[in-house]
Design an enzyme around this catalytic site. Structure first.
Site, short mmCIF file in Angstrom:
data_model
loop_
_atom_site.label_atom_id
_atom_site.label_comp_id
_atom_site.label_asym_id
_atom_site.label_seq_id
_atom_site.Cartn_x
_atom_site.Cartn_y
_atom_site.Cartn_z
N ASP A 89 -58.51 -119.47 -180.09
CA ASP A 89 -58.51 -118.07 -179.70
C ASP A 89 -59.93 -117.62 -179.98
O ASP A 89 -60.29 -117.44 -181.14
CB ASP A 89 -57.51 -117.25 -180.52
CG ASP A 89 -57.43 -115.82 -180.00
OD1 ASP A 89 -58.50 -115.25 -179.69
OD2 ASP A 89 -56.33 -115.26 -179.89
N HIS A 90 -60.74 -117.46 -178.94
CA HIS A 90 -62.17 -117.32 -179.20
C HIS A 90 -62.51 -116.05 -179.98
O HIS A 90 -63.56 -115.95 -180.57
CB HIS A 90 -63.01 -117.47 -177.92
CG HIS A 90 -62.87 -116.34 -176.96
ND1 HIS A 90 -61.99 -116.37 -175.93
CD2 HIS A 90 -63.51 -115.16 -176.89
CE1 HIS A 90 -62.09 -115.24 -175.26
NE2 HIS A 90 -63.01 -114.49 -175.81
N LYS A 96 -65.50 -114.79 -183.58
CA LYS A 96 -66.45 -113.67 -183.61
C LYS A 96 -66.72 -113.25 -185.04
O LYS A 96 -65.79 -113.10 -185.85
CB LYS A 96 -65.89 -112.47 -182.82
CG LYS A 96 -65.84 -112.73 -181.32
CD LYS A 96 -65.31 -111.51 -180.61
CE LYS A 96 -65.11 -111.77 -179.14
NZ LYS A 96 -66.33 -111.90 -178.38
N ARG A 110 -63.87 -135.05 -162.63
CA ARG A 110 -63.51 -135.93 -161.51
C ARG A 110 -64.56 -136.04 -160.43
O ARG A 110 -64.50 -136.92 -159.58
CB ARG A 110 -62.19 -135.50 -160.91
CG ARG A 110 -62.23 -134.18 -160.21
CD ARG A 110 -60.89 -133.75 -159.73
NE ARG A 110 -60.86 -132.29 -159.72
CZ ARG A 110 -59.81 -131.57 -159.45
NH1 ARG A 110 -58.67 -132.16 -159.18
NH2 ARG A 110 -59.87 -130.26 -159.46
N HIS A 128 -55.51 -112.32 -178.47
CA HIS A 128 -56.64 -111.70 -179.17
C HIS A 128 -56.22 -110.48 -180.00
O HIS A 128 -56.55 -110.38 -181.18
CB HIS A 128 -57.72 -111.26 -178.18
CG HIS A 128 -58.12 -112.32 -177.21
ND1 HIS A 128 -58.27 -113.63 -177.59
CD2 HIS A 128 -58.42 -112.29 -175.89
CE1 HIS A 128 -58.63 -114.35 -176.53
NE2 HIS A 128 -58.72 -113.55 -175.50
N1 NAP Z 1 -64.21 -119.83 -167.97
C1 NAP Z 1 -64.07 -119.09 -169.04
O1 NAP Z 1 -64.90 -118.22 -169.35
C2 NAP Z 1 -62.87 -119.29 -169.95
C3 NAP Z 1 -62.70 -118.41 -171.02
C4 NAP Z 1 -61.63 -118.63 -171.90
C5 NAP Z 1 -60.77 -119.69 -171.69
N2 NAP Z 1 -60.95 -120.52 -170.62
C6 NAP Z 1 -60.01 -121.65 -170.45
O2 NAP Z 1 -60.75 -122.86 -170.35
C7 NAP Z 1 -60.12 -123.77 -169.47
C8 NAP Z 1 -61.11 -124.17 -168.38
O3 NAP Z 1 -61.49 -123.01 -167.66
P1 NAP Z 1 -62.68 -123.02 -166.59
O4 NAP Z 1 -62.93 -121.62 -166.24
O5 NAP Z 1 -63.81 -123.85 -167.06
O6 NAP Z 1 -61.96 -123.75 -165.36
P2 NAP Z 1 -62.66 -124.36 -164.06
O7 NAP Z 1 -63.99 -123.76 -163.84
O8 NAP Z 1 -61.65 -124.31 -162.98
O9 NAP Z 1 -62.90 -125.89 -164.48
C9 NAP Z 1 -61.82 -126.78 -164.63
C10 NAP Z 1 -62.36 -128.15 -164.99
O10 NAP Z 1 -61.25 -129.05 -165.06
C11 NAP Z 1 -61.50 -130.15 -164.18
N3 NAP Z 1 -60.26 -130.60 -163.57
C12 NAP Z 1 -59.28 -129.83 -163.06
N4 NAP Z 1 -58.30 -130.62 -162.59
C13 NAP Z 1 -58.70 -131.91 -162.80
C14 NAP Z 1 -58.14 -133.19 -162.54
N5 NAP Z 1 -56.95 -133.31 -161.96
N6 NAP Z 1 -58.84 -134.28 -162.91
C15 NAP Z 1 -60.06 -134.17 -163.51
N7 NAP Z 1 -60.64 -132.99 -163.79
C16 NAP Z 1 -59.97 -131.89 -163.44
C17 NAP Z 1 -62.45 -129.63 -163.13
O11 NAP Z 1 -63.13 -130.73 -162.56
P3 NAP Z 1 -63.73 -130.64 -161.04
O12 NAP Z 1 -64.98 -129.79 -161.17
O13 NAP Z 1 -64.02 -132.02 -160.71
O14 NAP Z 1 -62.68 -129.95 -160.21
C18 NAP Z 1 -63.34 -128.74 -163.97
O15 NAP Z 1 -64.27 -129.54 -164.67
C19 NAP Z 1 -58.88 -123.04 -168.94
O16 NAP Z 1 -57.77 -123.39 -169.72
C20 NAP Z 1 -59.22 -121.57 -169.15
O17 NAP Z 1 -58.06 -120.76 -169.29
C21 NAP Z 1 -61.98 -120.34 -169.75
#
Ligand code: NAP
Length: 506
Positions: free
Chosen positions: A196-197, A201, A58, A259
């Site tokens: 499930d990452h 592995k 966004r 996991h």
């Molecule tokens: N980070 C990790 O290492 C990790 C590991 C395993 C699983 N996950 C899973 O992966 C998913 C993403 O995690 P993340 O850590 O990347 O989250 P994050 O850093 O909070 O990023 C969320 C993303 O979603 C977008 N977003 C949120 N609300 C939105 C809306 N209403 N309209 C448009 N875009 C929107 C955000 O855009 P903006 O930047 O514009 O806000 C951002 O690009 C989650 O389900 C999390 O549980 C993450």
């Protein structure tokens, strides 16, 4: 029939042309994992010949601004990759930025139009892979919006449309069922890839090879020879700024429901009839359904929950969980959990599976230990100088990926001294190659349409059926929440869970 095009790795077919749409493209997961994995696949010639990536988020950005952001991300999170060079230019010119919020119908209409244009420009034939790297409460909104403008269906006969859903998949059984229902309203089960990452592995995949490509283990792999199984997912890190997110989940939901149970199913499953995705997943689901359901009394006796408290380790002072940023005062969310499970089937009757996971422990590792029964107490164990320990097979999933067998050997010399020794297989040493990140393998398999490393809907629900009664009993205060000092081995209750049977965590 056109000949499949094989890539540098001769055993792998290159995926068909495809547009990959990354929802949440400005987020942490995309920057840290997904873009480095995609660039690495590109360098290995494992991406489709004709491919485009559309980044959906966004924040207002141009294509060029977004490409610069990704360059910074790859430099920061995958410094060994040649970001910025000619290969990078070839990769990044096929990445486009699409600005929209997740609930804006007009944004999806514009996306649909853009995908048609990219098909024409890149020859991607209408094939689509939608990857939902967004907060979990947005998964079903995106599925609804894609369906509302017909993007859940192929634009031509033979084209494929797949949707990859990040974790967590649900918060309990009811929410997982509801998410499955919403996704299946628009997508067939074989279009849905639940991440499930851990399944990406190498060492987790090696469990199948170790068990079913070796005669050595199968004869012993049952209640006649196995005393018990331990699965540990231990972390040294605390909250690292994610306290508010973690506090809503806890370690049982965050690590064990997905996991650790995935690892358990691979350890306990019967040989599948083939390596097809559904053949493997059928066997995994059977294991989950064989696990004895928890009554409140089982939860009180067979589970441990605990939270870390502040402590000094190596001259460093570590905050307690309740002092971490974002954690509400008085929170009772567990940062450590241990459970004893019984797989009530012919193979495993009477063999306990102990599973534990915790944050801010004294060590970081993920490991499975299969401990065999003791040898009969008739020979060496009667010698004062003999230390006959039961054989163990340890599968180290991270770090130091490998397999280790503990056995007894005679020490050199005139006396009959018996000591434990270890036979060790180290992945990096044996194959001399770096182990690829799990997301590379998962993205590649999703592009290839191979769902064997993704959880099926019934599998996720079976895991939640098992875990939800534990969560419900914990919510009543049973068993009481223990504490453990940050940087320690964990709470005393985890030792007590094994202790009465004379077992200990290895
Ligand atoms: N980070 C990790 O290492 C990790 C590991 C395993 C699983 N996950 C899973 O992966 C998913 C993403 O995690 P993340 O850590 O990347 O989250 P994050 O850093 O909070 O990023 C969320 C993303 O979603 C977008 N977003 C949120 N609300 C939105 C809306 N209403 N309209 C448009 N875009 C929107 C955000 O855009 P903006 O930047 O514009 O806000 C951002 O690009 C989650 O389900 C999390 O549980 C993450």
């Amino acid at each position: 029939m056109p000949k499949p095009s094989y890539c540098a790795n001769e055993y792998f077919q290159r995926p068909d042309p495809c547009v990959l749409v990354l929802f949440g493209a400005t987020g942490d997961l995309t920057r840290r994992k997904l873009i480095p994995a995609l660039f690495s696949l590109f360098l290995q010639k494992l991406l489709p010949h004709q491919a485009a990536i559309v980044a959906f988020a966004r924040k207002p950005k141009t294509d060029d601004e977004f490409r610069e952001d990704l360059l910074d991300a790859v430099r920061a999170f995958a410094p060994s990759l040649p970001a910025g060079g000619p290969e990078w230019q070839n990769f990044i010119r096929n990445v486009y930025y699409h600005r929209s919020t997740l609930d804006d119908a007009a944004g999806y209409q514009a996306l649909k139009q853009r995908l048609v244009e990219l098909d024409a420009r890149h020859g991607t034939n209408g094939n689509r892979l939608f990857y939902l790297a967004v907060p979990p409460d947005s998964f079903s909104v995106i599925a609804d919006q894609l369906a509302a403008c017909g993007m859940n269906k192929p634009v031509r006969d033979g084209a494929c449309v797949r949707i990859v859903v990040e974790k967590p998949f649900g918060f309990d059984l009811a929410s997982a069922r509801e998410l499955n229902r919403r996704l299946r309203m628009h997508f067939a089960e074989d279009q849905i890839y639940r991440i499930d990452h851990y399944l990406g592995k190498e060492t987790v995949q090696n469990i199948l090879v170790l068990r079913f490509a070796n005669r050595l283990f199968e004869l012993l792999w049952n209640h006649l020879y196995v005393d018990h199984v331990q699965i540990t997912v231990a972390e040294t890190l605390g909250m690292e700024g994610r306290g508010a997110y973690f506090d809503k989940a806890g370690v049982l939901r965050d690590m064990i429901q997905n996991h650790a149970l995935q690892i358990l199913t691979l350890i306990a499953m019967e040989p599948p009839v083939s390596l097809e995705a559904d053949a493997i997943r059928d066997e995994k689901v059977k294991v989950l359904r064989s696990i004895r359901p928890f009554t409140p009394a089982d939860v009180a006796q067979g589970t441990v929950r605990a939270q870390y408290t502040s402590a000094e380790t190596d001259g460093k002072s570590l905050p307690g969980y309740l002092e971490e940023e974002g954690v509400p005062a008085g929170s009772t969310t567990e940062t450590f959990a241990a459970v004893r499970l019984w797989v009530d089937n012919w193979r495993w009757a009477g063999v306990p599976f102990y599973v534990r996971s915790g944050k801010r422990l004294n060590d970081r590792f993920t490991k499975v230990v299969v401990q065999l029964r003791e040898v009969p107490d008739v020979l060496f164990s009667r010698l004062a100088c003999a230390e006959v320990e039961p054989n163990t097979l340890s599968i180290c999933i991270q770090p130091n990926e490998g397999v280790e067998i503990r056995m007894s050997a005679k020490e050199p010399g005139p006396a009959m001294l018996v000591s434990p020794v270890r036979m060790h297989f180290d992945y990096a040493e044996a194959f001399g190659k770096a182990i690829p990140d799990a997301y590379e393998r998962l993205l590649l398999n999703a592009l290839l349409g191979d769902a064997s490393l993704f959880a099926r809907g019934d599998e996720v629900e079976a895991a939640w059926s098992l875990i939800t009664p534990i969560l419900e009993t914990w919510a009543t205060g049973e068993p009481p929440l223990e504490t453990y000092p940050a940087g320690s081995r964990g709470p005393a209750g985890a030792d007590a869970l094994l202790g009465p049977a004379g077992r200990k965590w290895l």
